[in-house]
Design a protein around this motif. Sequence first.
Motif, mmCIF file in Angstrom:
data_model
loop_
_atom_site.group_PDB
_atom_site.id
_atom_site.type_symbol
_atom_site.label_atom_id
_atom_site.label_comp_id
_atom_site.label_asym_id
_atom_site.label_seq_id
_atom_site.Cartn_x
_atom_site.Cartn_y
_atom_site.Cartn_z
ATOM 1 N N LEU A 158 56.017 44.021 42.888
ATOM 2 C CA LEU A 158 54.570 44.110 42.587
ATOM 3 C C LEU A 158 53.900 45.435 43.124
ATOM 4 O O LEU A 158 53.162 45.943 42.309
ATOM 5 N N ALA A 159 54.394 45.780 44.273
ATOM 6 C CA ALA A 159 54.034 47.082 44.899
ATOM 7 C C ALA A 159 54.501 48.146 44.100
ATOM 8 O O ALA A 159 53.750 49.220 43.658
ATOM 9 N N ILE A 160 55.623 48.210 43.316
ATOM 10 C CA ILE A 160 56.300 49.124 42.579
ATOM 11 C C ILE A 160 55.751 49.255 41.352
ATOM 12 O O ILE A 160 55.133 50.259 40.566
ATOM 13 N N LEU A 161 54.947 48.201 40.710
ATOM 14 C CA LEU A 161 54.453 48.038 39.437
ATOM 15 C C LEU A 161 53.026 48.540 39.587
ATOM 16 O O LEU A 161 52.545 49.536 38.788
ATOM 17 N N PHE A 162 52.547 48.495 40.696
ATOM 18 C CA PHE A 162 51.074 48.814 41.084
ATOM 19 C C PHE A 162 51.152 50.396 41.336
ATOM 20 O O PHE A 162 50.152 51.161 40.961
ATOM 21 N N ASP A 163 52.034 50.607 41.873
ATOM 22 C CA ASP A 163 52.180 52.092 42.419
ATOM 23 C C ASP A 163 52.489 53.080 41.195
ATOM 24 O O ASP A 163 51.729 53.776 40.905
ATOM 25 N N ILE A 164 53.647 52.780 40.713
ATOM 26 C CA ILE A 164 54.184 53.751 39.375
ATOM 27 C C ILE A 164 53.613 53.521 38.107
ATOM 28 O O ILE A 164 53.165 54.410 37.466
ATOM 29 N N TYR A 165 53.250 52.278 37.697
ATOM 30 C CA TYR A 165 52.977 51.815 36.482
ATOM 31 C C TYR A 165 51.488 51.724 36.144
ATOM 32 O O TYR A 165 50.869 52.079 35.111
ATOM 33 N N LEU A 166 50.765 50.989 37.015
ATOM 34 C CA LEU A 166 49.545 50.715 36.941
ATOM 35 C C LEU A 166 48.402 51.611 37.754
ATOM 36 O O LEU A 166 47.252 51.721 37.528
ATOM 37 N N GLN A 167 49.214 52.357 38.718
ATOM 38 C CA GLN A 167 48.325 53.287 39.732
ATOM 39 C C GLN A 167 47.271 52.687 40.365
ATOM 40 O O GLN A 167 46.003 53.204 40.615
ATOM 41 N N TYR A 168 47.457 51.418 40.808
ATOM 42 C CA TYR A 168 46.372 50.565 41.584
ATOM 43 C C TYR A 168 47.039 51.071 43.068
ATOM 44 O O TYR A 168 47.573 49.940 43.676
ATOM 45 N N LEU A 193 56.169 54.392 50.906
ATOM 46 C CA LEU A 193 54.964 53.875 51.651
ATOM 47 C C LEU A 193 54.188 55.029 52.080
ATOM 48 O O LEU A 193 53.080 55.452 51.862
ATOM 49 N N MET A 194 54.928 55.950 52.680
ATOM 50 C CA MET A 194 54.450 57.205 53.261
ATOM 51 C C MET A 194 53.902 58.044 52.001
ATOM 52 O O MET A 194 52.773 58.672 52.254
ATOM 53 N N ASP A 195 54.749 58.148 51.037
ATOM 54 C CA ASP A 195 54.333 58.945 50.028
ATOM 55 C C ASP A 195 53.284 58.583 49.233
ATOM 56 O O ASP A 195 52.104 59.247 48.910
ATOM 57 N N LEU A 196 52.967 57.102 48.947
ATOM 58 C CA LEU A 196 51.915 56.560 48.718
ATOM 59 C C LEU A 196 50.691 56.970 49.482
ATOM 60 O O LEU A 196 49.676 57.314 48.800
ATOM 61 N N GLU A 197 50.963 56.535 50.714
ATOM 62 C CA GLU A 197 49.612 56.933 51.575
ATOM 63 C C GLU A 197 49.284 58.313 51.496
ATOM 64 O O GLU A 197 48.056 58.858 51.754
ATOM 65 N N MET A 198 49.990 59.251 51.320
ATOM 66 C CA MET A 198 49.837 60.807 51.269
ATOM 67 C C MET A 198 48.867 60.895 50.024
ATOM 68 O O MET A 198 48.068 61.701 49.778
ATOM 69 N N ARG A 199 49.335 60.399 48.582
ATOM 70 C CA ARG A 199 48.673 60.513 47.553
ATOM 71 C C ARG A 199 47.198 59.815 47.873
ATOM 72 O O ARG A 199 46.367 60.361 47.016
ATOM 73 N N ILE A 200 47.243 58.454 48.387
ATOM 74 C CA ILE A 200 45.743 58.144 48.407
ATOM 75 C C ILE A 200 44.980 58.903 49.311
ATOM 76 O O ILE A 200 43.795 59.107 48.961
ATOM 77 N N LYS A 201 45.384 59.700 50.341
ATOM 78 C CA LYS A 201 44.524 60.381 51.029
ATOM 79 C C LYS A 201 44.146 61.736 50.199
ATOM 80 O O LYS A 201 43.108 62.388 50.524
ATOM 81 N N MET A 202 44.909 62.161 49.376
ATOM 82 C CA MET A 202 44.569 63.314 48.629
ATOM 83 C C MET A 202 43.592 62.990 47.583
ATOM 84 O O MET A 202 42.921 63.890 47.498
#
Length: 205
Positions: A158-168, A193-202
Amino acid sequence: MQNRLNKALTALALLMLVGCASNNIRQAEPVQVELPTTASQGAQPVSAAVQAEFAAALQMLKDSQITQAKSAFEALTSRQPQLAGAHLNLAIINNQMRNYEAAEQSVLRAIEHSPRNAAAYNLHGTLLRHKGQFRDARLAYSKALLAEPDYAPAHLNLAILFDIYLQYWDDARDHYQRYLKLVGEDATVSLWLMDLEMRIKMEAK
């Protein structure tokens, strides 16, 4: 949209500069599935003889004797169509062989005979994701977690789906964190997770 894309690309570039191999992180996308180890999978009990036959077929699968395992599970489901575990293992085999239509038919039979089967819903979600049916995949993963709230593979998928496909991304972060809490340690997912947190901050800037 272009501004968001630029920010995401900047975040990825920063991670590559510090050696986090962000491009590989984004492309990995594992399929998290657990092999059913019982024939009934929570449905009707089975005889010792049937369970022994199931165990033998399962060992073939674990030993990478894919063709033999597939034949054994097909024979089991032909004689004992209520065996959700056998249907689910057939779905896993067909998924590995890229026989996606057959995999979906088998996983739906597993769900029919074991309606609270987290592993079956999890695999169904992955098959739906493969077809590009992302909303339906989300529903399937959610059903897996409704059946078993601490089912780690569904949290990761579900995390992968939200991250890569739905951008939630906020939802993705929550499920990555839940997965890591459940499994204790996973270096690869920690990098995601570190990659995602970096994108959220940006994105917030």
